[in-house]
Design an enzyme around this catalytic site. Structure first.
Site, PDB file in Angstrom:
ATOM      1  N   ASP A 127     -10.241  -4.616  -6.507  1.00 25.51           N
ATOM      2  CA  ASP A 127     -11.573  -5.442  -6.051  1.00 25.51           C
ATOM      3  C   ASP A 127     -13.099  -5.135  -6.418  1.00 25.51           C
ATOM      4  O   ASP A 127     -13.688  -5.655  -7.187  1.00 25.51           O
ATOM      5  CB  ASP A 127     -11.474  -6.020  -4.539  1.00 25.51           C
ATOM      6  CG  ASP A 127     -11.092  -4.631  -3.725  1.00 25.51           C
ATOM      7  OD1 ASP A 127     -11.296  -3.413  -4.053  1.00 25.51           O
ATOM      8  OD2 ASP A 127     -11.022  -4.512  -2.233  1.00 25.51           O
ATOM      9  N   ASP A 173      -3.468   7.492  -2.393  1.00 25.75           N
ATOM     10  CA  ASP A 173      -2.454   6.486  -3.050  1.00 25.75           C
ATOM     11  C   ASP A 173      -2.336   6.983  -4.620  1.00 25.75           C
ATOM     12  O   ASP A 173      -3.354   7.377  -5.053  1.00 25.75           O
ATOM     13  CB  ASP A 173      -2.690   5.060  -3.111  1.00 25.75           C
ATOM     14  CG  ASP A 173      -2.956   4.521  -1.714  1.00 25.75           C
ATOM     15  OD1 ASP A 173      -1.984   4.878  -0.764  1.00 25.75           O
ATOM     16  OD2 ASP A 173      -3.882   3.625  -1.465  1.00 25.75           O
ATOM     17  N   ASP A 177      -6.109   8.344   3.291  1.00 28.53           N
ATOM     18  CA  ASP A 177      -4.784   8.409   2.454  1.00 28.53           C
ATOM     19  C   ASP A 177      -4.901   8.591   1.087  1.00 28.53           C
ATOM     20  O   ASP A 177      -5.978   8.235   0.632  1.00 28.53           O
ATOM     21  CB  ASP A 177      -3.708   7.349   3.239  1.00 28.53           C
ATOM     22  CG  ASP A 177      -4.459   5.966   2.979  1.00 28.53           C
ATOM     23  OD1 ASP A 177      -5.350   5.767   2.240  1.00 28.53           O
ATOM     24  OD2 ASP A 177      -4.092   5.264   3.705  1.00 28.53           O
TER      25      ASP A 177
HETATM   26  P1  ATP Z   1      -9.776   2.517   3.192  1.00 33.17           P
HETATM   27  O1  ATP Z   1      -8.536   2.910   3.130  1.00 33.17           O
HETATM   28  O2  ATP Z   1     -11.220   3.290   3.415  1.00 33.17           O
HETATM   29  O3  ATP Z   1      -9.690   1.293   4.082  1.00 33.17           O
HETATM   30  P2  ATP Z   1      -9.525   1.259   0.780  1.00 33.17           P
HETATM   31  O4  ATP Z   1     -10.345   0.805  -0.323  1.00 33.17           O
HETATM   32  O5  ATP Z   1      -8.696   2.569   0.122  1.00 33.17           O
HETATM   33  O6  ATP Z   1     -10.184   1.481   1.821  1.00 33.17           O
HETATM   34  P3  ATP Z   1      -6.800   0.237   0.846  1.00 33.17           P
HETATM   35  O7  ATP Z   1      -6.437  -1.240   1.508  1.00 33.17           O
HETATM   36  O8  ATP Z   1      -6.435   1.398   1.037  1.00 33.17           O
HETATM   37  O9  ATP Z   1      -8.598   0.190   0.906  1.00 33.17           O
HETATM   38  O10 ATP Z   1      -6.575  -0.248  -0.695  1.00 33.17           O
HETATM   39  C1  ATP Z   1      -6.479   0.818  -1.636  1.00 33.17           C
HETATM   40  C2  ATP Z   1      -6.840   0.214  -3.104  1.00 33.17           C
HETATM   41  O11 ATP Z   1      -6.258  -0.886  -3.445  1.00 33.17           O
HETATM   42  C3  ATP Z   1      -8.488  -0.161  -3.008  1.00 33.17           C
HETATM   43  O12 ATP Z   1      -9.071   0.912  -3.150  1.00 33.17           O
HETATM   44  C4  ATP Z   1      -8.476  -1.169  -3.872  1.00 33.17           C
HETATM   45  O13 ATP Z   1      -8.422  -0.506  -5.428  1.00 33.17           O
HETATM   46  C5  ATP Z   1      -7.068  -1.801  -4.085  1.00 33.17           C
HETATM   47  N1  ATP Z   1      -7.213  -3.121  -3.164  1.00 33.17           N
HETATM   48  C6  ATP Z   1      -7.064  -3.295  -1.613  1.00 33.17           C
HETATM   49  N2  ATP Z   1      -6.950  -4.320  -1.146  1.00 33.17           N
HETATM   50  C7  ATP Z   1      -7.498  -5.112  -2.362  1.00 33.17           C
HETATM   51  C8  ATP Z   1      -7.729  -6.310  -2.636  1.00 33.17           C
HETATM   52  N3  ATP Z   1      -7.651  -7.276  -1.619  1.00 33.17           N
HETATM   53  N4  ATP Z   1      -8.015  -6.881  -3.786  1.00 33.17           N
HETATM   54  C9  ATP Z   1      -8.024  -6.000  -4.628  1.00 33.17           C
HETATM   55  N5  ATP Z   1      -7.822  -4.766  -4.710  1.00 33.17           N
HETATM   56  C10 ATP Z   1      -7.522  -4.063  -3.502  1.00 33.17           C
HETATM   57 MG    MG Z   2      -7.002   3.465   1.344  1.00 35.15          MG
END
Ligand code: ATP
Ligand code: MG
Length: 464
Positions: free
Chosen positions: A158, A76, A74
């Site tokens: 993170d 964001d 996705d």
């Molecule tokens: P994926 O979508 O592949 O599961 P992602 O890194 O995009 O991995 P998401 O949960 O979609 O994970 O989160 C989007 C963004 O929000 C992350 O890339 C990160 O920058 C931030 N983020 C998500 N969870 C956390 C957290 N627990 N602590 C800090 N930042 C976070």
């Molecule tokens: Mg994501």
């Protein structure tokens, strides 16, 4: 190969050094992400916000995945606009969230999540009532709805590779935390002090395992080291969030690699009994592992997967062990299986609750297993007609291949289900199974080899 590619493309621009408040900006000639790699909704959202005088970028996982040449799940958007400003710009949008407000902007079937830049909430011993409200006794951040600059928004993320911004209007990558450099070096590095960041949000330990497995990145030693001492903090995370993260791992298409990372980090032990128990039981461990592998394979082939199927496989070891224990005590087989299923689910709920919406499907799969052993009379025909036959057969076949059920029986079913009518008749074994009773006696004396009748199994389980 990807490494070479990334370093070739990004290497030339990387001479600048990112300062905490000033990013390295990679222009369109320095990277290979083009605006048409971005979903239509995310692109239009950024364009509209920028037209209204705000800054707006695609952020996080999508930028990281595109740099690695992977298809993002996705897109964001992060912006300088406040939630109500975003809301007023897009007719089809709504503000959601209590902990922090984000705006969902709808474009046809696509929903783009738009968040306002937020500052990192520094964790120290809470001095005021307000601070106490925002973190728990272990330093876990409960509320971080503090707006900030884009640079601050990078810092509160993170991992460095998750703190990248992409401007789809200028086609620029903005990098405050050397995320590109770490991607090139294939390293997963926590932003800031890793132990503090895990205390703020223990789920980051699981994210480290999942993202390193998904992206093929090594967890930098400083990022991995504190996990051993802090893993107990996962106990304070609400069950629903923990389960959601575990489900993400199991359905990531890299479940096997994720489990391997969890083991390396010693995160599976005790804390995640679902995996711990499932994989270490010598009788059913190979079956649980092959269910994980089969799930990965199916996702790779673009086939649908059922979380309930996988959860049923992971819990099967417990169910089977308990089932045989009860039988050995002289209890009849079918009631033993029923009790074993309930015991396994109850025990699981004490550690990590599997949401009840999965129960019906899991029970169905388990209850159908003994029926594959009956190959006489009309029983195999009745089983073939069961609405869950396919899933239950896949389950049985996986068990057989992992040495948890007779392989010959699985092969028989493979032939039987596709054989023409007269061949099926020839294949039937002598009907030496227990005779069907007209009415079930109190206490149920039937053996599980006879199996549960279809009426005992709720059709159309409400799995999600
Ligand atoms: P994926 O979508 O592949 O599961 P992602 O890194 O995009 O991995 P998401 O949960 O979609 O994970 O989160 C989007 C963004 O929000 C992350 O890339 C990160 O920058 C931030 N983020 C998500 N969870 C956390 C957290 N627990 N602590 C800090 N930042 C976070
Ligand atoms: Mg994501």
């Amino acid at each position: 190969m990807i490494k070479k590619f990334i370093s070739r493309v990004f290497g030339r621009g990387a001479k600048q050094v990112a300062h905490e408040s000033k990013p390295v900006v990679y222009g369109p000639d320095k990277h290979h992400i083009r605006k048409d790699h971005i979903s239509r909704g995310a692109r239009k959202t950024c364009e509209e916000l920028q037209r209204a005088g705000h800054t707006a970028f695609v952020v996080g996982g999508a930028v990281r995945d595109l740099i690695l040449g992977m298809q993002p799940e996705d897109f964001d958007v992060a912006t300088s606009a406040h939630p109500d400003e975003v809301r007023s710009l897009f007719r089809r949008s709504r503000i959601i969230g209590r902990r922090f407000q984000i705006v969902h902007v709808m474009w046809g079937a696509e929903t783009v999540e738009v968040s306002t830049y937020r500052a990192h909430f520094t964790v120290k011993a809470p001095e005021s009532e307000d601070e106490r409200d925002r973190q728990d006794a272990h330093g876990r951040v409960l509320s971080d709805n503090v707006f900030g600059t884009q640079a601050e928004d990078a810092v509160r993320r993170d991992f460095t590779v998750n703190a990248l911004f992409y401007d789809p209007v200028k086609e620029e990558v903005w990098d405050y935390r050397h995320g590109v450099k770490d991607l090139v070096a294939r390293k997963l590095v926590m932003i800031g002090d890793a132990a503090t960041r895990y205390r703020e949000d223990p789920v980051r330990m699981l994210r480290a395992a999942r993202l390193s497995a998904k992206l093929g990145l090594a967890i930098e030693p400083g990022t991995a080291a504190p996990i051993r001492e802090l893993k107990h903090l996962l106990e304070n995370v609400p069950q629903a969030r923990l389960f959601e993260e575990i489900l993400k791992m199991l359905l990531s298409g890299n479940a096997v690699a994720c489990v391997q990372r969890l083991r390396e980090l010693e995160l599976h032990h005790g804390l995640l009994p679902l995996l711990d128990d499932a994989l270490e039981d010598p009788a059913t461990g190979p079956f649980a592992m092959s269910a994980l592998k089969a799930t990965d394979d199916r996702l790779r082939e673009g086939k649908p997967v059922s979380p309930a199927f996988l959860l049923a496989a992971l819990l099967w070891g417990r169910v089977e062990r308990r089932w045989h224990e009860l039988e050995d005590k002289g209890q009849p087989s079918t009631p033993s299986l029923h009790s074993a299923m309930h015991d396994a689910l109850d025990a699981q709920r004490e550690s990590l609750a599997v949401p009840r919406r999965f129960d019906a499907t899991m029970k169905e799969l388990w209850l159908l297993q003994p029926r594959f052993l009956q190959r006489g009379g009309t029983r195999p025909f009745r089983l073939l007609e069961h609405p869950r036959f396919r899933a239950a057969y896949d389950f049985f076949e996986l068990r057989a291949k992992a040495g948890n059920a007779p392989l010959e029986t699985a092969e028989w079913w493979e032939r039987f289900q596709f054989a023409p009518g007269e061949e099926r008749e020839r294949m039937l074994h002598a009907d030496d199974g227990p005779k069907k009773k007209k009415r079930r006696r109190r206490g149920g004396r039937r053996r599980a080899e006879e199996g549960a009748s279809p009426e005992e199994i709720a059709p159309g389980a409400d799995e999600e």
